[in-house]
Design a protein around this motif. Structure first.
Motif, short mmCIF file in Angstrom:
data_model
loop_
_atom_site.label_atom_id
_atom_site.label_comp_id
_atom_site.label_asym_id
_atom_site.label_seq_id
_atom_site.Cartn_x
_atom_site.Cartn_y
_atom_site.Cartn_z
N ASP A 1 0.83 -1.21 0.00
CA ASP A 1 0.00 0.00 0.00
C ASP A 1 0.87 1.26 0.00
O ASP A 1 0.60 2.20 -0.74
CB ASP A 1 -0.93 0.02 1.21
CG ASP A 1 -2.09 -0.95 1.10
OD1 ASP A 1 -2.37 -1.42 -0.02
OD2 ASP A 1 -2.71 -1.24 2.14
N MET B 1 1.06 3.86 -3.13
CA MET B 1 0.61 5.23 -2.89
C MET B 1 1.71 6.23 -3.24
O MET B 1 1.46 7.25 -3.90
CB MET B 1 0.19 5.41 -1.43
CG MET B 1 -0.25 6.82 -1.08
SD MET B 1 -1.78 7.34 -1.87
CE MET B 1 -2.96 6.46 -0.91
N SER C 1 1.17 8.53 -6.52
CA SER C 1 1.03 9.96 -6.21
C SER C 1 2.17 10.77 -6.78
O SER C 1 1.97 11.90 -7.22
CB SER C 1 0.94 10.17 -4.70
OG SER C 1 -0.23 9.58 -4.20
N ASN D 1 2.13 10.70 2.02
CA ASN D 1 1.62 9.52 1.33
C ASN D 1 1.91 8.23 2.09
O ASN D 1 1.10 7.32 2.09
CB ASN D 1 2.19 9.44 -0.09
CG ASN D 1 1.58 10.49 -0.98
OD1 ASN D 1 0.40 10.78 -0.90
ND2 ASN D 1 2.40 11.10 -1.83
N TYR E 1 -5.80 4.34 3.70
CA TYR E 1 -6.42 4.32 2.38
C TYR E 1 -6.56 2.89 1.87
O TYR E 1 -7.60 2.52 1.31
CB TYR E 1 -5.62 5.15 1.37
CG TYR E 1 -6.10 4.93 -0.04
CD1 TYR E 1 -7.35 5.38 -0.44
CD2 TYR E 1 -5.33 4.22 -0.96
CE1 TYR E 1 -7.83 5.14 -1.71
CE2 TYR E 1 -5.80 3.99 -2.24
CZ TYR E 1 -7.05 4.44 -2.61
OH TYR E 1 -7.52 4.19 -3.87
N ARG F 1 -10.04 1.34 0.82
CA ARG F 1 -10.22 0.85 -0.54
C ARG F 1 -10.66 -0.60 -0.54
O ARG F 1 -11.60 -0.98 -1.25
CB ARG F 1 -8.92 1.00 -1.34
CG ARG F 1 -9.02 0.50 -2.75
CD ARG F 1 -7.66 0.57 -3.45
NE ARG F 1 -7.75 0.02 -4.77
CZ ARG F 1 -7.55 -1.27 -5.06
NH1 ARG F 1 -7.25 -2.13 -4.12
NH2 ARG F 1 -7.67 -1.70 -6.30
N ASP G 1 -13.12 1.44 -7.17
CA ASP G 1 -11.75 1.86 -6.96
C ASP G 1 -11.64 3.38 -7.13
O ASP G 1 -11.02 4.07 -6.30
CB ASP G 1 -10.83 1.14 -7.94
CG ASP G 1 -9.37 1.22 -7.57
OD1 ASP G 1 -9.04 1.65 -6.45
OD2 ASP G 1 -8.54 0.81 -8.40
N MET G 2 -12.26 3.91 -8.16
CA MET G 2 -12.24 5.36 -8.40
C MET G 2 -12.98 6.09 -7.28
O MET G 2 -12.51 7.11 -6.78
CB MET G 2 -12.87 5.69 -9.76
CG MET G 2 -12.78 7.14 -10.11
SD MET G 2 -13.31 7.61 -11.78
CE MET G 2 -14.45 6.38 -12.26
N TYR H 1 -10.79 6.21 -4.18
CA TYR H 1 -9.69 7.16 -4.31
C TYR H 1 -10.18 8.60 -4.15
O TYR H 1 -9.62 9.37 -3.39
CB TYR H 1 -8.98 6.99 -5.66
CG TYR H 1 -7.75 7.85 -5.76
CD1 TYR H 1 -6.57 7.48 -5.14
CD2 TYR H 1 -7.77 9.06 -6.45
CE1 TYR H 1 -5.44 8.28 -5.21
CE2 TYR H 1 -6.65 9.86 -6.53
CZ TYR H 1 -5.49 9.47 -5.90
OH TYR H 1 -4.38 10.27 -5.97
N GLN I 1 -9.12 10.75 -0.93
CA GLN I 1 -8.07 11.73 -1.21
C GLN I 1 -8.57 13.17 -1.21
O GLN I 1 -7.80 14.09 -0.92
CB GLN I 1 -7.39 11.43 -2.54
CG GLN I 1 -6.63 10.13 -2.56
CD GLN I 1 -5.44 10.14 -1.62
OE1 GLN I 1 -4.99 11.15 -1.14
NE2 GLN I 1 -4.89 8.96 -1.39
#
Length: 98
Positions: free
Chosen positions: A15, A19, A23, A53, A60, A64, A85-86, A89, A93
């Motif tokens: 993870d 990330m 990012s 991050n 996160y 997720r 998933d979208m 995020y 975020q």
């Protein structure tokens, strides 16, 4: 779902790595091509964002995974996984960047 200590460590490391890399690349592209920052400015910004991050990667990842599990109750099709998933995020975020 129960994980051994080793599996939890691997999941947390994955993870964090994902990330930081995602990012870094996506953020740099946005900063340079959308925001108009120079490469050097973006590199400095992305480097400073690495600790943040790393800190948010594990929460996160857990969020997720939870969203993806819940989405499977709606549909097991691939478009649902992509949408979930979208959604995960964006909803996770957005407050971080606000």
């Amino acid at each position: 779902m129960s994980f051994s200590g080793s599996a939890r460590f691997r999941q947390a490391a994955a993870d964090m790595f994902a990330m930081v890399v995602f990012s870094f690349i996506a953020g740099m592209a946005i900063e340079i091509f959308v925001s108009g920052m120079s490469f050097q400015q973006s590199l400095a910004s992305r480097t400073l964002s690495i600790p943040v991050n790393i800190i948010i990667a594990i929460p996160y990842g857990l969020f997720r995974d939870w969203v993806l599990r819940k989405s499977q109750h709606i549909s097991k099709r691939s478009w649902m996984k992509k949408l979930a998933d979208m959604f995960a995020y964006v909803t996770f975020q957005s407050p971080v960047y606000a």
